[in-house]
Motif scaffolding. Structure first.
Motif, mmCIF file in Angstrom:
data_model
loop_
_atom_site.group_PDB
_atom_site.id
_atom_site.type_symbol
_atom_site.label_atom_id
_atom_site.label_comp_id
_atom_site.label_asym_id
_atom_site.label_seq_id
_atom_site.Cartn_x
_atom_site.Cartn_y
_atom_site.Cartn_z
ATOM 1 N N GLY A 37 0.806 -1.218 0.000
ATOM 2 C CA GLY A 37 0.000 0.000 0.000
ATOM 3 C C GLY A 37 0.835 1.262 0.000
ATOM 4 O O GLY A 37 0.680 2.118 -0.885
ATOM 5 N N LEU B 257 1.360 4.272 -3.079
ATOM 6 C CA LEU B 257 1.135 5.695 -2.796
ATOM 7 C C LEU B 257 2.426 6.504 -2.757
ATOM 8 O O LEU B 257 2.413 7.691 -2.453
ATOM 9 C CB LEU B 257 0.410 5.851 -1.458
ATOM 10 C CG LEU B 257 -1.046 5.371 -1.425
ATOM 11 C CD1 LEU B 257 -1.603 5.485 -0.022
ATOM 12 C CD2 LEU B 257 -1.909 6.136 -2.395
ATOM 13 N N GLU C 199 -1.017 -7.714 -5.384
ATOM 14 C CA GLU C 199 -1.614 -6.707 -4.507
ATOM 15 C C GLU C 199 -1.290 -5.302 -4.988
ATOM 16 O O GLU C 199 -2.166 -4.423 -5.040
ATOM 17 C CB GLU C 199 -1.113 -6.894 -3.078
ATOM 18 C CG GLU C 199 -1.746 -5.918 -2.090
ATOM 19 C CD GLU C 199 -1.272 -6.140 -0.664
ATOM 20 O OE1 GLU C 199 -1.690 -5.372 0.211
ATOM 21 O OE2 GLU C 199 -0.482 -7.075 -0.438
ATOM 22 N N ALA C 200 -0.036 -5.059 -5.375
ATOM 23 C CA ALA C 200 0.359 -3.742 -5.870
ATOM 24 C C ALA C 200 -0.407 -3.382 -7.140
ATOM 25 O O ALA C 200 -0.867 -2.250 -7.313
ATOM 26 C CB ALA C 200 1.865 -3.694 -6.111
ATOM 27 N N LEU D 267 -3.991 -2.482 -6.239
ATOM 28 C CA LEU D 267 -4.110 -1.161 -5.623
ATOM 29 C C LEU D 267 -3.996 -0.059 -6.662
ATOM 30 O O LEU D 267 -4.689 0.958 -6.577
ATOM 31 C CB LEU D 267 -3.035 -0.995 -4.552
ATOM 32 C CG LEU D 267 -3.213 -1.841 -3.286
ATOM 33 C CD1 LEU D 267 -2.008 -1.683 -2.372
ATOM 34 C CD2 LEU D 267 -4.479 -1.463 -2.552
ATOM 35 N N THR E 112 -6.921 2.786 -7.249
ATOM 36 C CA THR E 112 -6.730 4.233 -7.201
ATOM 37 C C THR E 112 -7.098 4.881 -8.523
ATOM 38 O O THR E 112 -7.672 5.968 -8.558
ATOM 39 C CB THR E 112 -5.276 4.575 -6.845
ATOM 40 O OG1 THR E 112 -4.383 3.934 -7.766
ATOM 41 C CG2 THR E 112 -4.936 4.115 -5.446
ATOM 42 N N THR F 53 -7.673 5.759 3.044
ATOM 43 C CA THR F 53 -6.453 5.018 2.750
ATOM 44 C C THR F 53 -6.519 3.611 3.320
ATOM 45 O O THR F 53 -6.096 2.646 2.666
ATOM 46 C CB THR F 53 -5.227 5.748 3.334
ATOM 47 O OG1 THR F 53 -5.170 7.059 2.767
ATOM 48 C CG2 THR F 53 -3.944 5.017 2.998
ATOM 49 N N THR G 31 -6.243 0.421 0.771
ATOM 50 C CA THR G 31 -5.037 -0.395 0.822
ATOM 51 C C THR G 31 -5.248 -1.701 1.566
ATOM 52 O O THR G 31 -4.293 -2.441 1.788
ATOM 53 C CB THR G 31 -3.882 0.377 1.484
ATOM 54 O OG1 THR G 31 -4.259 0.754 2.818
ATOM 55 C CG2 THR G 31 -3.533 1.625 0.682
#
Length: 236
Positions: free
Chosen positions: A10, A14, A38-39, A42, A46, A128, A132
């Motif tokens: 997470g 960001l 996961e990345a 995310l 976003t 957030t 995340t």
């Protein structure tokens, strides 16, 4: 340096990691399928939330900014240039991450001007946390032609972030109300701005709900829907 690299996806997305932690995570990423997925998820979340919440700032805002620039004295050039410390770089990345969250939540400058710093910070943290979360799930539905509602939900947190775009304004006596829809009777998840302004809402109480719905109710909301939802979304 003490955090498990599996917990850094997470902050990495960001851009909120210090250089050392970022390099450490990037060395870890090619060999870890879970972190890579996961990345990627995310980043998609976003991007979708940003598209759903985007709005054009009002024309009067430009005039206000230009007027402020005209009467604000510029800082003199520095006498000596020093490279920022690792701590300063880390803080700058955290500040950038906070700005990103504000942009993604659709607040923009005009919304932020009407909220205290404490309120904005609290909302940023809540948004957030949901975005995340490892189990974050994103759904978007189009309504009323150009309108849209996006829901990012996390079952582990029992919450969802709801953003809207271009919903039709309602008269003062009416309001958009959100509902958790599941095996039991619909449960209220709160109300949205009746003007259709794309302000983010963090809704609690997801529980065992499988779908999310929106109805038009009397101002202040109803204990149960007075009609079928005009919009429903799967919660994953």
């Amino acid at each position: 340096m003490t955090r498990d690299p599996h917990d850094l996806a997470g902050p990495y997305v960001l851009d909120a990691l210090a250089d050392t932690e970022r390099r450490r995570f990037e060395r870890h990423l090619p060999g870890c399928t879970a972190c890579a997925e996961e990345a990627a998820g995310l980043r998609e979340t976003t991007a979708r939330l940003a598209l759903a919440a985007a709005q054009r700032p009002p024309d009067r805002l430009r005039g206000r900014v230009m007027a402020e620039i005209a009467r604000t004295r510029q800082s003199p050039p520095p006498l000596a240039r020093r490279l920022p410390s690792a701590r300063a770089r880390g803080l700058s990345r955290l500040a950038a991450a906070a700005c990103l969250v504000l942009a993604l939540t659709g607040g923009g400058v005009t919304w932020h001007l009407h909220r205290s710093a404490d309120q904005a910070l609290t909302l940023n943290r809540q948004v957030t946390a949901v975005m995340t979360a490892p189990d974050a799930h994103t759904s978007t539905a189009r309504v009323q032609g150009a309108g849209a509602v996006t829901v990012v939900s996390s079952r582990s947190l029992g919450k969802a972030v709801v953003t809207t775009a271009r919903l039709a304004p309602l008269p003062p006596a009416r309001a958009y109300q959100m509902w958790w829809l599941g095996p039991a009777a619909p449960r209220s998840a709160g109300t949205l701005d009746p003007a259709g302004t794309p302000r983010p809402v963090v809704a609690d109480g997801l529980g065992d709900a499988r779908r999310f719905g929106v109805t038009i109710e009397p101002a202040g909301g109803s204990s149960r829907p007075t009609g079928p939802p005009f919009l429903t979304l799967d919660l994953g």
